[in-house]
Design a protein around this motif. Structure first.
Motif, mmCIF file in Angstrom:
data_model
loop_
_atom_site.group_PDB
_atom_site.id
_atom_site.type_symbol
_atom_site.label_atom_id
_atom_site.label_comp_id
_atom_site.label_asym_id
_atom_site.label_seq_id
_atom_site.Cartn_x
_atom_site.Cartn_y
_atom_site.Cartn_z
ATOM 1 N N ALA A 1 28.020 -24.068 -2.182
ATOM 2 C CA ALA A 1 27.322 -23.751 -0.944
ATOM 3 C C ALA A 1 26.913 -25.050 -0.253
ATOM 4 N N ALA A 2 26.461 -24.939 0.988
ATOM 5 C CA ALA A 2 26.104 -26.128 1.766
ATOM 6 C C ALA A 2 24.988 -26.923 1.100
ATOM 7 N N ASN A 3 24.092 -26.227 0.382
ATOM 8 C CA ASN A 3 22.963 -26.918 -0.250
ATOM 9 C C ASN A 3 23.245 -27.319 -1.692
ATOM 10 N N ASP A 4 24.466 -27.100 -2.177
ATOM 11 C CA ASP A 4 24.852 -27.544 -3.518
ATOM 12 C C ASP A 4 25.272 -29.010 -3.440
ATOM 13 N N THR A 5 24.307 -29.898 -3.572
ATOM 14 C CA THR A 5 24.568 -31.328 -3.422
ATOM 15 C C THR A 5 23.965 -32.104 -4.588
ATOM 16 N N ALA A 6 24.372 -33.349 -4.734
ATOM 17 C CA ALA A 6 23.824 -34.251 -5.752
ATOM 18 C C ALA A 6 23.550 -35.599 -5.100
ATOM 19 N N VAL A 7 22.519 -36.286 -5.576
ATOM 20 C CA VAL A 7 22.119 -37.577 -5.003
ATOM 21 C C VAL A 7 23.086 -38.681 -5.400
ATOM 22 N N THR A 8 23.630 -38.598 -6.615
ATOM 23 C CA THR A 8 24.558 -39.611 -7.111
ATOM 24 C C THR A 8 25.854 -38.935 -7.565
ATOM 25 N N PRO A 9 26.970 -39.671 -7.563
ATOM 26 C CA PRO A 9 28.241 -39.067 -7.979
ATOM 27 C C PRO A 9 28.388 -38.882 -9.483
ATOM 28 N N SER A 10 27.484 -39.463 -10.281
ATOM 29 C CA SER A 10 27.580 -39.322 -11.737
ATOM 30 C C SER A 10 26.211 -39.506 -12.369
ATOM 31 N N SER A 11 26.113 -39.111 -13.618
ATOM 32 C CA SER A 11 24.863 -39.281 -14.352
ATOM 33 C C SER A 11 24.824 -40.662 -15.003
ATOM 34 N N ASN B 1 36.341 -31.676 -22.187
ATOM 35 C CA ASN B 1 35.425 -30.644 -22.685
ATOM 36 C C ASN B 1 34.437 -30.243 -21.597
ATOM 37 N N LYS B 2 33.492 -29.387 -21.935
ATOM 38 C CA LYS B 2 32.554 -28.855 -20.938
ATOM 39 C C LYS B 2 31.653 -29.944 -20.358
ATOM 40 N N ALA B 3 31.305 -30.946 -21.151
ATOM 41 C CA ALA B 3 30.470 -32.044 -20.653
ATOM 42 C C ALA B 3 31.210 -32.823 -19.566
ATOM 43 N N ASP B 4 32.508 -33.028 -19.761
ATOM 44 C CA ASP B 4 33.315 -33.713 -18.746
ATOM 45 C C ASP B 4 33.382 -32.877 -17.472
ATOM 46 N N LEU B 5 33.520 -31.586 -17.645
ATOM 47 C CA LEU B 5 33.578 -30.681 -16.495
ATOM 48 C C LEU B 5 32.274 -30.726 -15.703
ATOM 49 N N GLN B 6 31.153 -30.845 -16.397
ATOM 50 C CA GLN B 6 29.854 -30.954 -15.722
ATOM 51 C C GLN B 6 29.770 -32.246 -14.905
ATOM 52 N N GLN B 7 30.345 -33.328 -15.451
ATOM 53 C CA GLN B 7 30.376 -34.593 -14.708
ATOM 54 C C GLN B 7 31.195 -34.436 -13.426
ATOM 55 N N LEU B 8 32.321 -33.730 -13.526
ATOM 56 C CA LEU B 8 33.159 -33.497 -12.343
ATOM 57 C C LEU B 8 32.427 -32.646 -11.319
ATOM 58 N N VAL B 9 31.702 -31.634 -11.786
ATOM 59 C CA VAL B 9 30.935 -30.777 -10.869
ATOM 60 C C VAL B 9 29.898 -31.607 -10.118
ATOM 61 N N GLN B 10 29.235 -32.538 -10.818
ATOM 62 C CA GLN B 10 28.257 -33.396 -10.141
ATOM 63 C C GLN B 10 28.929 -34.244 -9.069
ATOM 64 N N LEU B 11 30.114 -34.777 -9.375
ATOM 65 C CA LEU B 11 30.851 -35.559 -8.384
ATOM 66 C C LEU B 11 31.184 -34.714 -7.161
ATOM 67 N N MET B 12 31.642 -33.493 -7.388
ATOM 68 C CA MET B 12 32.003 -32.613 -6.269
ATOM 69 C C MET B 12 30.764 -32.233 -5.450
ATOM 70 N N LYS B 13 29.646 -32.062 -6.096
ATOM 71 C CA LYS B 13 28.401 -31.782 -5.368
ATOM 72 C C LYS B 13 27.995 -32.981 -4.512
ATOM 73 N N TYR B 14 28.206 -34.187 -5.053
ATOM 74 C CA TYR B 14 27.915 -35.400 -4.280
ATOM 75 C C TYR B 14 28.812 -35.469 -3.052
ATOM 76 N N LEU B 15 30.110 -35.201 -3.226
ATOM 77 C CA LEU B 15 31.031 -35.202 -2.090
ATOM 78 C C LEU B 15 30.658 -34.120 -1.085
ATOM 79 N N ASN B 16 30.170 -32.998 -1.587
ATOM 80 C CA ASN B 16 29.758 -31.909 -0.701
ATOM 81 C C ASN B 16 28.605 -32.333 0.197
#
Length: 201
Positions: A31-41, A94-109
Motif C-alpha cells: 500500500a502507499a503507506n507501506d514504507t521503510a526509512v532504510t533499504p536494509s536492517s 530463507n525467510k529472513a532473506d525474504l524479509q530483508q527483500l521486503v524491507q528494500l521494496m518498502k523503501y523503494l515504495n
C-alpha cells in the motif's frame, strides 16, 4: 530510463517507471503507506538461521534482486549496499532473506520519486573519492567495503559507486580500510589520468 538535461547544466537520471514496474511485479502488494526509512536492517550482512522458502518464492526473490542490481547501478546507488548483501543470498534463500527483500521494496515504495542528479556547476577542478570499509560484518567475518566518486559540485550525485563484500579476511578495521583503498586505487588513478588527458584537470 530517462535522461533529462536541465538548462542549469544538470543531468537527471530518472528510473521512476522502472521502480514502479518492480513494485507492481513484486508478489507482495504494498500500500502507499507501506514504507521503510532504510533499504536494509543493521544485520543485513549476517546470515540468519530461518525456515527455507518454496522454489517459487526463491525464483521471485532472485528476479527481484536482479532487477534491483540493475537499478542500483544506473540511478539508485542508495540501495547498493542492500543489493550487495541480497545477491549473496540468491542460493539457500530463507525467510529472513525474504524479509530483508521486503524491507528494500518498502523503501523503494516510499522513495519511488528519487532520481540521480549529476552536475558540475563550475569548472571541474577536482574529484571527490570516498572509500570506507565496515570490519567483519558478514557471517564469515569478511568486511564490507564501498566507494563513491563525485565531482566538486556539492549538489552532484555520485558518478561511480561500488559496494561489496571484501574477498579477504582482515585482522582489524584499519587493515580492511587500507585494503579497500588499495583495491580502488586503480580506478582513482585512471580517472585522474583520463581527465588530465582531456585537459580538464
Amino acid at each position: 530510463m530517462n535522461l533529462i538535461f536541465h538548462k542549469t547544466g544538470e543531468l537527471e537520471v530518472d528510473m521512476k517507471d522502472y521502480v514502479k514496474e518492480m513494485l507492481e511485479d513484486f508478489p507482495m502488494k504494498l500500500a502507499a503507506n507501506d514504507t521503510a526509512v532504510t533499504p536494509s536492517s543493521e544485520k543485513m550482512c549476517a546470515m540468519k538461521e530461518a525456515k527455507p522458502i518454496s522454489q517459487e518464492k526463491k525464483e521471485q526473490f532472485h528476479q527481484s534482486v536482479i532487477k534491483g542490481l540493475f537499478l542500483c547501478r544506473q540511478a539508485r546507488p542508495d540501495i547498493q549496499p542492500a543489493i550487495a548483501a541480497l545477491t549473496t543470498r540468491v542460493k539457500g534463500t530463507n525467510k529472513a532473506d525474504l524479509q530483508q527483500l521486503v524491507q528494500l521494496m518498502k523503501y523503494l515504495n516510499g522513495t519511488r520519486e528519487l532520481t540521480l542528479t549529476l552536475s558540475v556547476r563550475n569548472r571541474l577542478e577536482h574529484m571527490n573519492w570516498h572509500v570506507d570499509a565496515a570490519f567483519a560484518v558478514n557471517d564469515d567475518f569478511k568486511s564490507h567495503a564501498g566507494m563513491t566518486m563525485r565531482f566538486n559540485d556539492k549538489n552532484s550525485g555520485a558518478i561511480m559507486t561500488l559496494s561489496r563484500k571484501q574477498k579477504l579476511n582482515m585482522r582489524s578495521s584499519m587493515e580492511a580500510e587500507l585494503v579497500r583503498v588499495d583495491d580502488c586505487m586503480t580506478m582513482i588513478l585512471w580517472t585522474k589520468l583520463f581527465f588530465e588527458a582531456q585537459g580538464i584537470l
